[in-house]
Enzyme design. Sequence first.
Site, mmCIF file in Angstrom:
data_model
loop_
_atom_site.group_PDB
_atom_site.id
_atom_site.type_symbol
_atom_site.label_atom_id
_atom_site.label_comp_id
_atom_site.label_asym_id
_atom_site.label_seq_id
_atom_site.Cartn_x
_atom_site.Cartn_y
_atom_site.Cartn_z
ATOM 1 N N HIS A 167 1.032 -30.873 -21.003
ATOM 2 C CA HIS A 167 -0.255 -30.395 -21.552
ATOM 3 C C HIS A 167 -0.587 -29.006 -20.965
ATOM 4 C CE1 HIS A 167 -4.574 -30.414 -22.329
ATOM 5 N NE2 HIS A 167 -4.549 -31.593 -22.870
ATOM 6 N N GLU A 271 0.692 -27.512 -26.103
ATOM 7 C CA GLU A 271 1.261 -28.662 -25.404
ATOM 8 C C GLU A 271 2.477 -29.183 -26.172
ATOM 9 O OE1 GLU A 271 -3.408 -29.576 -25.369
ATOM 10 O OE2 GLU A 271 -2.134 -31.336 -25.346
HETATM 11 O O1 TA6 Z 1 -4.768 -32.110 -25.816
HETATM 12 C C1 TA6 Z 1 -6.088 -31.870 -26.248
HETATM 13 C C2 TA6 Z 1 -6.974 -32.950 -25.675
HETATM 14 O O2 TA6 Z 1 -6.570 -34.228 -26.113
HETATM 15 C C3 TA6 Z 1 -8.406 -32.629 -26.072
HETATM 16 O O3 TA6 Z 1 -8.891 -33.548 -27.025
HETATM 17 C C4 TA6 Z 1 -9.161 -32.708 -24.744
HETATM 18 O O4 TA6 Z 1 -9.599 -34.030 -24.504
HETATM 19 C C5 TA6 Z 1 -8.074 -32.259 -23.788
HETATM 20 O O5 TA6 Z 1 -6.918 -32.958 -24.243
HETATM 21 C C6 TA6 Z 1 -8.354 -32.446 -22.331
HETATM 22 O O6 TA6 Z 1 -8.359 -33.799 -22.003
HETATM 23 P P1 TA6 Z 1 -8.758 -34.161 -20.466
HETATM 24 O O7 TA6 Z 1 -8.625 -35.646 -20.363
HETATM 25 O O8 TA6 Z 1 -7.789 -33.433 -19.576
HETATM 26 O O9 TA6 Z 1 -10.158 -33.626 -20.294
#
Ligand code: TA6
Length: 300
Positions: A167, A271
């Site tokens: 990510h 990601e």
């Molecule tokens: O990858 C995008 C995502 O799924 C967004 O929806 C947002 O929730 C982000 O990840 C960050 O997630 P986190 O749990 O690290 O705050």
Amino acid sequence: MASSKPAIWNEKLELPGHVRFMEGVGDLSMLNVISERSTAEIYLHGAHVTHFQRNNEPPLLFLSQVSQFADGKPIRGGIPVILPWFGPREGQPMHGFARTSNWDLKEIVPAKNGAIALRFRLEADETAGFPPFAADYLVTVGDTLELQLTVTNGSKDKELSFEECLHTYFHVGDIGATGITGLKGVSYLDKVDGFKQKTETADAIKVSSEVDRVYLDTTGAIEIHDARLQRKIVIGKQNSASTVVWNPWIAKAQQMSDFGDDEYLRMVCVESGNVGKNKITLAAGKSSSFSVTLSTTPLM
Ligand code: TA6
């Protein structure tokens, strides 16, 4: 900063002048890595790469100035390792438990062209409805940053279905002067529009509001064109069928306590992994790997 080595540290893993064990933020154990062409910082907490910078270049990764660094809490920025699920799960932490688990450092080996390779391992017992599995994460710090995640189904008789994603938060000079290419024609789920399925029409995706898109069945390289830093970031990947693009924009940035209100201006997540319909299913004892290679070139 005092160099402190947790009890598990094994002197023979050291690579004098190239890998140093330190107490990072929040007293979490951190590895400071110096290759011929770059530097990096990696926490055992989540095997989390929080910093990568090629010599004489701006940092490649974004790290929030107000991130938490604490047991059980995800670090905001760098490269969270998302496993064995992506997104929310009833009664469980968002994005799986790998990113808040302590990984073991198994080996450090010099790699080609003055790079340094570090292998981390997480062994998970049967938990959260998943059979036992092991994850090996090879991080190679050099002129590029190479990441390879291998998952092995530790069960003798059960199959393992899981999602995996690196990510990655990229540092950009100004999101308003940034375009993301390589996804035109790809189908995606638009999480800011009720997960509606759409097809990307832009040659270069521009961010001017919250973007949260899960692109599926896409294996090609993605580029981030940063006009402010005059830099192109190239995200190459192997055996990854999903790409997620996320920028929280203003309102969501204000809602996140571990993210500065204006930090959305200097980051974008691109990601790489296998999520949703691209999730991986392994028979008992089998393994799968995917890899990502991050490189930069001047933006001509
Ligand atoms: O990858 C995008 C995502 O799924 C967004 O929806 C947002 O929730 C982000 O990840 C960050 O997630 P986190 O749990 O690290 O705050």
